[in-house]
Scaffold this motif. Structure first.
Motif, PDB file in Angstrom:
ATOM      1  N   GLU A   1       2.236  46.175  56.763  1.00  0.00           N
ATOM      2  CA  GLU A   1       1.824  46.118  55.982  1.00  0.00           C
ATOM      3  C   GLU A   1       2.072  45.246  54.852  1.00  0.00           C
ATOM      4  OE1 GLU A   1       1.374  51.130  56.033  1.00  0.00           O
ATOM      5  OE2 GLU A   1       2.548  50.273  55.230  1.00  0.00           O
ATOM      6  N   ARG A   2       3.405  45.129  54.913  1.00  0.00           N
ATOM      7  CA  ARG A   2       3.404  43.704  54.099  1.00  0.00           C
ATOM      8  C   ARG A   2       2.955  42.317  53.742  1.00  0.00           C
ATOM      9  NH1 ARG A   2       4.814  44.592  49.074  1.00  0.00           N
ATOM     10  NH2 ARG A   2       6.540  45.678  48.593  1.00  0.00           N
ATOM     11  N   ARG A   3       3.267  42.498  55.175  1.00  0.00           N
ATOM     12  CA  ARG A   3       2.758  40.752  55.356  1.00  0.00           C
ATOM     13  C   ARG A   3       1.574  40.857  55.513  1.00  0.00           C
ATOM     14  NH1 ARG A   3       4.292  36.918  59.406  1.00  0.00           N
ATOM     15  NH2 ARG A   3       2.956  36.131  60.775  1.00  0.00           N
ATOM     16  N   GLU A   4       0.604  42.140  56.013  1.00  0.00           N
ATOM     17  CA  GLU A   4      -0.902  42.097  55.410  1.00  0.00           C
ATOM     18  C   GLU A   4      -1.245  41.808  54.060  1.00  0.00           C
ATOM     19  OE1 GLU A   4      -2.899  41.906  57.479  1.00  0.00           O
ATOM     20  OE2 GLU A   4      -1.617  41.745  59.230  1.00  0.00           O
ATOM     21  N   GLN A   5      -0.443  42.435  53.147  1.00  0.00           N
ATOM     22  CA  GLN A   5      -0.911  42.211  51.560  1.00  0.00           C
ATOM     23  C   GLN A   5      -0.805  40.814  51.240  1.00  0.00           C
ATOM     24  OE1 GLN A   5       2.408  42.810  49.334  1.00  0.00           O
ATOM     25  NE2 GLN A   5       1.547  43.626  47.706  1.00  0.00           N
ATOM     26  N   LEU A   6       0.363  40.114  52.084  1.00  0.00           N
ATOM     27  CA  LEU A   6       0.305  39.405  51.542  1.00  0.00           C
ATOM     28  C   LEU A   6      -0.009  37.954  51.752  1.00  0.00           C
ATOM     29  CD1 LEU A   6       4.757  39.039  52.161  1.00  0.00           C
ATOM     30  CD2 LEU A   6       3.441  38.625  49.638  1.00  0.00           C
ATOM     31  N   VAL A   7      -0.765  38.281  52.858  1.00  0.00           N
ATOM     32  CA  VAL A   7      -1.624  37.601  54.054  1.00  0.00           C
ATOM     33  C   VAL A   7      -2.897  37.894  53.097  1.00  0.00           C
ATOM     34  CG1 VAL A   7      -3.293  37.219  55.267  1.00  0.00           C
ATOM     35  CG2 VAL A   7      -1.078  37.140  56.395  1.00  0.00           C
ATOM     36  N   THR A   8      -2.936  38.568  52.662  1.00  0.00           N
ATOM     37  CA  THR A   8      -4.630  39.382  51.626  1.00  0.00           C
ATOM     38  C   THR A   8      -4.683  38.688  50.146  1.00  0.00           C
ATOM     39  OG1 THR A   8      -4.670  41.670  52.289  1.00  0.00           O
ATOM     40  CG2 THR A   8      -5.748  40.708  50.447  1.00  0.00           C
TER      41      THR A   8
ATOM     42  N   GLY B   1       7.635  30.241  54.057  1.00  0.00           N
ATOM     43  CA  GLY B   1       7.560  29.608  52.750  1.00  0.00           C
ATOM     44  C   GLY B   1       5.841  29.844  52.614  1.00  0.00           C
ATOM     45  N   LYS B   2       5.048  28.479  52.088  1.00  0.00           N
ATOM     46  CA  LYS B   2       3.478  28.326  51.516  1.00  0.00           C
ATOM     47  C   LYS B   2       3.019  28.640  52.748  1.00  0.00           C
ATOM     48  CE  LYS B   2       2.383  25.194  48.782  1.00  0.00           C
ATOM     49  NZ  LYS B   2       1.871  24.759  47.331  1.00  0.00           N
ATOM     50  N   GLU B   3       4.037  26.850  53.304  1.00  0.00           N
ATOM     51  CA  GLU B   3       3.228  26.339  54.810  1.00  0.00           C
ATOM     52  C   GLU B   3       2.559  27.768  55.237  1.00  0.00           C
ATOM     53  OE1 GLU B   3       3.180  22.883  57.415  1.00  0.00           O
ATOM     54  OE2 GLU B   3       4.507  22.597  56.083  1.00  0.00           O
ATOM     55  N   GLY B   4       3.670  28.217  56.211  1.00  0.00           N
ATOM     56  CA  GLY B   4       4.266  29.042  57.576  1.00  0.00           C
ATOM     57  C   GLY B   4       2.708  30.445  56.567  1.00  0.00           C
ATOM     58  N   LEU B   5       2.674  30.014  55.577  1.00  0.00           N
ATOM     59  CA  LEU B   5       1.605  31.752  55.016  1.00  0.00           C
ATOM     60  C   LEU B   5       0.342  30.800  54.979  1.00  0.00           C
ATOM     61  CD1 LEU B   5       0.551  34.122  53.906  1.00  0.00           C
ATOM     62  CD2 LEU B   5       1.057  33.681  51.772  1.00  0.00           C
ATOM     63  N   TYR B   6       0.087  29.731  55.021  1.00  0.00           N
ATOM     64  CA  TYR B   6      -1.189  29.086  55.227  1.00  0.00           C
ATOM     65  C   TYR B   6      -1.613  28.999  56.420  1.00  0.00           C
ATOM     66  CZ  TYR B   6      -4.418  25.290  54.109  1.00  0.00           C
ATOM     67  OH  TYR B   6      -5.959  24.711  54.075  1.00  0.00           O
ATOM     68  N   ALA B   7      -0.764  28.806  57.556  1.00  0.00           N
ATOM     69  CA  ALA B   7      -0.911  28.482  58.701  1.00  0.00           C
ATOM     70  C   ALA B   7      -1.689  29.984  59.574  1.00  0.00           C
ATOM     71  CB  ALA B   7       0.261  27.747  59.474  1.00  0.00           C
ATOM     72  N   VAL B   8      -1.030  30.654  58.935  1.00  0.00           N
ATOM     73  CA  VAL B   8      -1.062  32.230  59.998  1.00  0.00           C
ATOM     74  C   VAL B   8      -2.871  32.612  58.973  1.00  0.00           C
ATOM     75  CG1 VAL B   8      -1.122  33.913  59.704  1.00  0.00           C
ATOM     76  CG2 VAL B   8       1.314  33.010  59.839  1.00  0.00           C
ATOM     77  N   ILE B   9      -3.191  32.539  57.907  1.00  0.00           N
ATOM     78  CA  ILE B   9      -4.620  33.034  56.985  1.00  0.00           C
ATOM     79  C   ILE B   9      -5.330  31.940  57.314  1.00  0.00           C
ATOM     80  CG2 ILE B   9      -5.711  32.969  55.048  1.00  0.00           C
ATOM     81  CD1 ILE B   9      -3.560  33.554  53.670  1.00  0.00           C
ATOM     82  N   VAL B  10      -5.014  30.218  57.601  1.00  0.00           N
ATOM     83  CA  VAL B  10      -6.213  29.394  58.483  1.00  0.00           C
ATOM     84  C   VAL B  10      -6.588  29.898  59.935  1.00  0.00           C
ATOM     85  CG1 VAL B  10      -6.763  27.156  59.030  1.00  0.00           C
ATOM     86  CG2 VAL B  10      -5.645  27.864  57.108  1.00  0.00           C
ATOM     87  N   ASP B  11      -5.947  29.896  60.655  1.00  0.00           N
ATOM     88  CA  ASP B  11      -5.657  30.531  62.304  1.00  0.00           C
ATOM     89  C   ASP B  11      -6.195  31.582  62.196  1.00  0.00           C
ATOM     90  OD1 ASP B  11      -4.810  29.719  64.519  1.00  0.00           O
ATOM     91  OD2 ASP B  11      -3.944  32.477  64.434  1.00  0.00           O
TER      92      ASP B  11
END
Length: 215
Positions: free
Chosen positions: A18-25, A61-71
């Motif tokens: 749930e926390r991971r999905e919240q951070l993605v949002t 970090g920020k780049e990892g979050l960005y990569a997950v969202i873009v994917d």
């Protein structure tokens, strides 16, 4: 003296997922608003009401979050486009209509995700960019065009060129439409297909520049 105040309800702790999905949002919205460079881990954490280490724990970090969202966004858009083109028995114009509408529907349903895709990506983000996505879509369109060009006696070597033109037209128009949402996506898709289809229908087999130089 007795405490007459009712006990405060304990906050429900989020699971890791749930926390991971919240951070993605939160990240998707922030990257869409500010772009990759202007967004910071501090602001992502603040909006999610967590500490910075939580962001690093889940994404590095920020780049990892960005990569997950873009994917995720690339996968969602590509899947929608693939579904629209999967019935190769359909008339090519119908396929074009479905693809244009699928693209616009993705934009309509995922504004933040689309804004992220069309923004500049970090230098280290080699894959999953909007341009690479469009190239992937163009390759699929190329196969359909190649078969239709051959059927009608046109040179199939032109299929990659026309595929890039068609996909680019829809993508650029989609970026413009994102800011207005007018006309409706159905009307816009019909207009896009009207221009592209009748342009293809009246296409010369060996076009030349009227100024004299051959293409």
């Amino acid at each position: 003296m007795a405490n007459d105040q009712a006990p405060r309800p304990r906050s429900v702790r989020m699971t890791g997922r749930e926390r991971r999905e919240q951070l993605v949002t939160v990240g998707r919205r922030l990257f869409a608003e500010k772009g990759y460079d202007a967004a910071s881990v501090e602001e992502i954490a603040a909006r999610a009401k967590v500490s910075k280490p939580v962001v690093y724990e889940h994404f590095g970090g920020k780049e990892g979050l960005y990569a997950v969202i873009v994917d995720r966004e690339v996968g969602a858009l590509l899947a929608a486009l693939e579904r629209s083109l999967q019935d190769q028995r359909s008339h090519p114009r119908v396929l074009m209509e479905r693809a244009a509408l699928a693209f616009l529907s993705y934009i309509d349903d995922n504004e933040d995700g689309f804004r992220m895709l069309v923004r500049d990506s970090p230098v280290s983000q080699s894959g999953g960019t909007f341009s690479s996505l469009l190239s992937d879509v163009a390759r699929r369109v190329e196969g359909i065009l190649s078969a239709q060009l051959k059927l009608r006696g046109y040179p199939t070597k032109d299929a990659p060129v026309y595929a890039q033109m068609l996909v680019g037209m829809v993508a650029y128009t989609g970026q413009w439409w994102l800011e207005t949402h007018k006309p409706s996506k159905e009307v816009l898709a019909a207009r896009l297909v009207n221009l592209s289809w009748f342009g293809l229908a009246a296409m010369e087999k060996k076009p030349v520049l009227r100024g004299g130089a051959d293409v």
